[in-house]
Design a protein around this motif. Structure first.
Motif, mmCIF file in Angstrom:
data_model
loop_
_atom_site.group_PDB
_atom_site.id
_atom_site.type_symbol
_atom_site.label_atom_id
_atom_site.label_comp_id
_atom_site.label_asym_id
_atom_site.label_seq_id
_atom_site.Cartn_x
_atom_site.Cartn_y
_atom_site.Cartn_z
ATOM 1 N N UNK A 20 0.851 -1.141 -0.040
ATOM 2 C CA UNK A 20 0.076 0.128 -0.050
ATOM 3 C C UNK A 20 0.929 1.304 0.173
ATOM 4 N N UNK A 21 2.059 1.232 0.578
ATOM 5 C CA UNK A 21 2.848 2.299 0.562
ATOM 6 C C UNK A 21 3.221 2.769 -1.048
ATOM 7 N N UNK A 22 3.581 1.839 -1.486
ATOM 8 C CA UNK A 22 3.838 1.799 -3.110
ATOM 9 C C UNK A 22 2.686 2.635 -3.724
ATOM 10 N N UNK A 23 1.586 1.881 -3.472
ATOM 11 C CA UNK A 23 0.310 2.485 -4.039
ATOM 12 C C UNK A 23 0.194 3.780 -3.924
ATOM 13 N N UNK A 24 0.122 4.275 -2.503
ATOM 14 C CA UNK A 24 -0.108 5.684 -2.253
ATOM 15 C C UNK A 24 0.789 6.542 -3.114
ATOM 16 N N UNK B 79 0.468 7.518 8.370
ATOM 17 C CA UNK B 79 1.385 6.447 9.034
ATOM 18 C C UNK B 79 2.749 6.396 8.338
ATOM 19 N N UNK B 80 2.630 6.223 7.022
ATOM 20 C CA UNK B 80 3.860 6.147 6.141
ATOM 21 C C UNK B 80 4.461 7.201 5.950
ATOM 22 N N UNK B 81 3.777 8.495 5.799
ATOM 23 C CA UNK B 81 4.675 9.584 5.448
ATOM 24 C C UNK B 81 4.225 10.702 6.415
ATOM 25 N N UNK B 82 5.294 11.066 7.231
ATOM 26 C CA UNK B 82 4.996 11.897 8.480
ATOM 27 C C UNK B 82 3.856 13.144 8.000
ATOM 28 N N UNK B 83 4.211 13.577 6.781
ATOM 29 C CA UNK B 83 3.132 14.699 6.566
ATOM 30 C C UNK B 83 3.357 14.798 5.162
ATOM 31 N N UNK B 84 2.602 15.642 4.478
ATOM 32 C CA UNK B 84 2.297 15.930 2.839
ATOM 33 C C UNK B 84 3.674 16.118 2.489
ATOM 34 N N UNK B 85 4.385 17.034 3.013
ATOM 35 C CA UNK B 85 5.686 17.296 2.382
ATOM 36 C C UNK B 85 6.644 16.167 2.436
ATOM 37 N N UNK B 86 6.614 15.147 3.237
ATOM 38 C CA UNK B 86 7.462 13.966 3.050
ATOM 39 C C UNK B 86 7.219 13.169 1.958
ATOM 40 N N UNK C 197 -5.352 7.802 7.473
ATOM 41 C CA UNK C 197 -4.487 7.488 8.512
ATOM 42 C C UNK C 197 -3.335 6.972 8.078
ATOM 43 N N UNK C 198 -3.675 6.001 7.190
ATOM 44 C CA UNK C 198 -2.384 5.146 6.539
ATOM 45 C C UNK C 198 -1.444 6.057 5.863
ATOM 46 N N UNK C 199 -2.026 7.120 5.150
ATOM 47 C CA UNK C 199 -1.073 7.934 4.520
ATOM 48 C C UNK C 199 -0.045 8.725 5.477
ATOM 49 N N UNK D 207 -1.096 15.995 -12.337
ATOM 50 C CA UNK D 207 -2.310 16.524 -12.973
ATOM 51 C C UNK D 207 -2.782 17.855 -12.513
ATOM 52 N N UNK D 208 -2.909 17.783 -11.064
ATOM 53 C CA UNK D 208 -3.483 18.864 -10.290
ATOM 54 C C UNK D 208 -2.796 19.858 -9.512
ATOM 55 N N UNK D 209 -1.520 19.285 -9.432
ATOM 56 C CA UNK D 209 -0.561 20.257 -8.884
ATOM 57 C C UNK D 209 -0.225 19.741 -7.266
ATOM 58 N N UNK D 210 0.562 20.040 -6.493
ATOM 59 C CA UNK D 210 0.744 19.594 -5.310
ATOM 60 C C UNK D 210 -0.194 20.278 -4.153
ATOM 61 N N UNK D 211 -0.420 21.385 -4.476
ATOM 62 C CA UNK D 211 -1.443 22.304 -3.353
ATOM 63 C C UNK D 211 -2.817 22.112 -3.540
ATOM 64 N N UNK D 212 -3.050 21.783 -4.917
ATOM 65 C CA UNK D 212 -4.360 21.310 -5.025
ATOM 66 C C UNK D 212 -4.743 19.989 -5.091
ATOM 67 N N UNK D 213 -4.093 19.093 -4.510
ATOM 68 C CA UNK D 213 -4.296 17.887 -4.723
ATOM 69 C C UNK D 213 -4.356 17.461 -2.874
ATOM 70 N N UNK D 214 -5.721 17.386 -2.484
ATOM 71 C CA UNK D 214 -5.772 17.262 -0.831
ATOM 72 C C UNK D 214 -5.426 15.823 -0.721
ATOM 73 N N UNK D 215 -4.921 15.383 0.575
ATOM 74 C CA UNK D 215 -4.538 14.235 0.711
ATOM 75 C C UNK D 215 -5.677 13.220 0.675
ATOM 76 N N UNK D 216 -7.015 13.704 1.034
ATOM 77 C CA UNK D 216 -8.194 12.886 0.705
ATOM 78 C C UNK D 216 -8.489 12.622 -0.581
ATOM 79 N N UNK D 217 -7.956 13.305 -1.565
ATOM 80 C CA UNK D 217 -8.010 12.791 -2.989
ATOM 81 C C UNK D 217 -7.473 11.582 -3.362
ATOM 82 N N UNK D 218 -5.843 11.750 -2.711
ATOM 83 C CA UNK D 218 -5.100 10.599 -2.824
ATOM 84 C C UNK D 218 -5.819 9.217 -2.179
ATOM 85 N N UNK D 219 -6.130 9.379 -0.989
ATOM 86 C CA UNK D 219 -6.683 8.258 -0.241
ATOM 87 C C UNK D 219 -8.032 7.655 -1.167
ATOM 88 N N UNK D 220 -8.873 8.563 -1.597
ATOM 89 C CA UNK D 220 -9.866 8.131 -2.264
ATOM 90 C C UNK D 220 -9.389 7.133 -3.637
#
Lengths: 178, 178, 178, 178
Positions: free
Chosen positions: C3-7, C41-48, C37-39, C17-30
């Motif tokens: 799943x880490x690779x998948x993320x 868990x694997x990456x301390x924050x969006x910057x990482x 939580x998993x995102x 496609x959308x740009x970093x700022x315009x991509x909410x983490x929630x979109x990645x999860x979906x």
DNA sequence: GATGAATGAGTATTCATTCAT
DNA sequence: AATGAATGAATACTCATTCAT
């Protein structure tokens, strides 16, 4: 009606009842009937809101001694002060509980640290002014004892013993200092 | 080394320093070098962990009076008790701060409410036993005053005044009750 | 499936496609079918997460030159390099667009600043090694010209001109350097 | 002083420094000393403000070539153009960085898409007019190469290499085209 | 006993935009 | 033209807890 004041009022109430950390800003909004945006419009963040409340409370407490400032006799003044503090305490239970709890929680303590120190010094000095006129040489210790007694009563009355005999203890205390 | 004990030790420390709400279980794990799974294996949830610590602390506090239980003279016993409490207080500052803070925060207060009442009754009764032997008729009030004084000293010494003259006040208190 | 690779995969795609700022983490999860939580868990924050992707991409780009490392003749090697870069560019359009865009946006630029500098130096040095063997004395300038040409082509091909004649320009470039 | 102009000036500056997405309207207001209401009074929304700035910048860039429009010899004119572009670039670094960054970010790119295409066509055509007079048959490719070179230089000079030898490269470029 | 991936609910905060004045 | 109170939707991040291994 001033919404900023309303927010403060509601926040005091909730912080006292549920604690600062356990009061989501959303709960304040709901009860005050305002949007989250407005809270953050008036108070940069939740900590600032807490500080605003603490400052307000300090003012209120500072005013307790005001009416008797002109009492000449220090012992009489002390008696009046005890009377005033204890009756304020039983009248504004919630506020005093709020005070104790934010001053003892590490998180809120840090947010308020400067304000807490300021208030404590102010209270000590005001009391010490009276004791200096009773006994110049060891006023400091007497003041510390007095302040401890008051704080201990607050703690036991407000938090620890539901059957705390405030009335009786008030009389004893007044007798002792008179 | 027993990991369950280790978790308790680390948790006490962190709860005292940062507060219960502000101490994530993950922080305990990190400092104790154990996995999250293990903490929840030993303690059903975070509240249970808090209760375990509180119970431990109550035991420790209960033991303070033990060594002087057999002192016959109640005034002497009181003096010994004051001595013991205040020295325990300055020796285990962190623990006493932890106690005050969890007993005053609404959230933790609720989690521990039965244990808090139990402890407070126990402390009151133990003290009252001594005062009954000094003055049968108004022992309750005397006990309340005594407990208030001790708690007030704790509050001022541990939290409010960095320059609190504990030593001097201890002497005064002992003189007064002797 | 990891799943880490998948993320990471999903995030690359969306950031491009959308740009970093315009991509909410929630979109990645979906899109990845995992919890927020998993995102975290694997990456301390969006910057990482962004940095992880950038590092991955740097590796990929670094490998472009690998197959021709052993080509003796520097001019021939240059030609092979041009060929490889431009075909990689048209094959991984999305990735190259992502690169350009995160390197030019102030916010992402700051998050990645060390990695960007590192990558740019690496690319420059690799190219300069080839030019040094063509003309020792003014290799630096030649390298700067070459890198500018490549980057300019990328910019115009990927972003500015839909009818950019990549094929023709590739031929010209290869002729010029051969 | 015209407040509408003031807002535009401040916005350019902040968009260039922090990026469009990362510049809240409130930051513009603060720096310009105007209210939020006024910004939205003059510009229907934040996107309109961005477009206004982009249009302004396009005009400025369009004027770079103006002074040499009447130079007869195409090669000489090309040389003059290179000179003018590169010196404008080093004079208005911030503006050029702003341009690159809004044209590459998906979000701003979309807001400006028509204006970006317009500007790119205009720049291409202007340049192509010159190349047509040098070599009628393959002017398009030459123009693409030229524009790529300029853009690549901009990218490397403004964003990627702090030690980019602009002066030297300018000379080389002019020699090449003369 | 012990790990760590995975979840989901919760929370502070940001910010463009509207609107009454 | 100009202000600033007010909104509401969006968003990153936290954290207790569960569970398969």
């Amino acid at each position: 009606m001033n919404k900023k004041e309303l927010i403060l009022d509601v926040a005091i109430d909730l912080f006292a009842k549920e604690g600062f950390e356990k009061t989501p800003v959303s709960a304040i909004c709901e009860r005050a009937g305002v949007s989250k945006g407005l809270v953050f419009h008036h108070f940069k963040n939740k900590n600032v809101l807490l500080r605003a409340i603490f400052i307000r409370t300090t003012e209120m407490i500072g005013n307790i001694g005001k009416p008797h400032e002109k009492v000449r006799d220090p012992k009489e003044r002390l008696a009046a002060l005890i009377e005033a503090i204890l009756s304020s305490m039983s009248e504004h239970r919630k506020l005093y509980k709020f005070n104790l709890n934010v001053m003892l929680q590490p998180a809120t303590r840090e947010i308020l640290s400067d304000l807490i120190n300021e208030r404590n010094s102010m209270l000590f000095d005001t009391t010490d002014d009276i004791f200096k006129r009773i006994s110049e040489d060891n006023s400091k210790t007497l003041t510390h004892v007095f302040v401890s007694e008051i704080n201990g009563i607050a703690l036991n009355y407000l938090y620890f013993y539901d059957d705390f005999p405030l009335e009786e203890i008030r009389k004893q205390l007044i007798n002792k200092y008179k």
